[in-house]
Design a protein around this motif. Structure first.
Motif, short mmCIF file in Angstrom:
data_model
loop_
_atom_site.label_atom_id
_atom_site.label_comp_id
_atom_site.label_asym_id
_atom_site.label_seq_id
_atom_site.Cartn_x
_atom_site.Cartn_y
_atom_site.Cartn_z
N GLY A 16 22.23 33.13 16.13
CA GLY A 16 21.60 34.38 16.50
C GLY A 16 22.23 35.02 17.72
O GLY A 16 23.25 34.55 18.24
N SER A 17 21.59 36.09 18.18
CA SER A 17 22.12 36.88 19.29
C SER A 17 21.03 37.17 20.31
O SER A 17 19.84 37.21 19.98
N LEU A 18 21.46 37.34 21.54
CA LEU A 18 20.59 37.79 22.62
C LEU A 18 21.40 38.70 23.53
O LEU A 18 22.63 38.56 23.62
N ARG A 19 20.70 39.59 24.20
CA ARG A 19 21.34 40.38 25.24
C ARG A 19 20.60 40.16 26.55
O ARG A 19 19.40 40.47 26.66
N LEU A 20 21.31 39.63 27.53
CA LEU A 20 20.74 39.47 28.86
C LEU A 20 21.06 40.70 29.69
O LEU A 20 22.13 41.29 29.56
N SER A 21 20.11 41.05 30.54
CA SER A 21 20.30 42.16 31.46
C SER A 21 20.13 41.67 32.90
O SER A 21 19.36 40.75 33.16
N HIS A 82 26.11 40.21 26.37
CA HIS A 82 25.80 40.22 24.95
C HIS A 82 26.28 38.88 24.39
O HIS A 82 27.47 38.57 24.45
N MET A 83 25.35 38.14 23.80
CA MET A 83 25.67 36.81 23.31
C MET A 83 25.47 36.75 21.80
O MET A 83 24.36 36.97 21.32
N ASN A 84 26.53 36.48 21.09
CA ASN A 84 26.49 36.37 19.63
C ASN A 84 26.87 34.96 19.20
O ASN A 84 27.45 34.19 19.96
N SER A 85 26.56 34.65 17.96
CA SER A 85 26.90 33.34 17.38
C SER A 85 26.49 32.21 18.32
O SER A 85 27.28 31.29 18.61
N LEU A 86 25.27 32.27 18.78
CA LEU A 86 24.80 31.30 19.76
C LEU A 86 24.76 29.89 19.18
O LEU A 86 24.46 29.69 17.99
N LYS A 87 25.08 28.94 20.04
CA LYS A 87 25.09 27.53 19.67
C LYS A 87 24.09 26.78 20.55
O LYS A 87 23.72 27.25 21.62
N SER A 88 23.71 25.60 20.11
CA SER A 88 22.75 24.82 20.88
C SER A 88 23.30 24.50 22.27
O SER A 88 22.53 24.43 23.24
#
Length: 122
Positions: A16-21, A82-88
């Motif tokens: 999944g993806s997340l966006r940190l600000s 912007h974080m994509n293809s997140l891994k454990s």
């Protein structure tokens, strides 16, 4: 004095993806290069990404290159990760930091936010 506040962390599934600000107050962000770092319990704080004051230069840790993107909007006094293809293994507390000039070394940053937790479930 610049104050930094991170947001956008949370729980996400692997892939999944997340966006940190990172929001800055107290002074214009354009006078600072910005970095993102992360830390897990028992380990040292690790460099993730950095961006120059105007955004012309960016640097990434090898572990996130091609998956994460750092950007900034100086008009809004914000920096993003912007974080994509997140891994454990991306699970950590993520911090933004500021200093006058670009650096990948956490020891050279003198302004830090409080951090935001990112948890990636496998």
């Amino acid at each position: 004095q610049v104050q930094l506040v991170e947001s956008g962390g949370g729980l996400v599934q692997a892939g999944g993806s997340l966006r940190l600000s990172c929001a800055a107050s107290g002074r214009t962000l354009s006078s600072h290069a910005m970095g993102w770092f992360r830390q897990v319990p028992g380990k040292e704080r690790e460099f993730v990404a950095a961006i120059s004051r105007i955004g012309y230069s960016t640097y990434y840790a090898e572990s996130v290159k091609g998956r994460f993107t750092i950007s900034r909007d100086n008009a809004k006094n914000q920096v993003y990760l912007h974080m994509n293809s997140l891994k454990s293994e991306d699970t950590a507390v993520y911090y933004c930091a500021a200093r006058p000039f670009l650096s990948t070394s956490s020891g050279e940053y003198d302004l830090w936010g409080q951090g935001t937790q990112v948890t990636v479930s496998s």
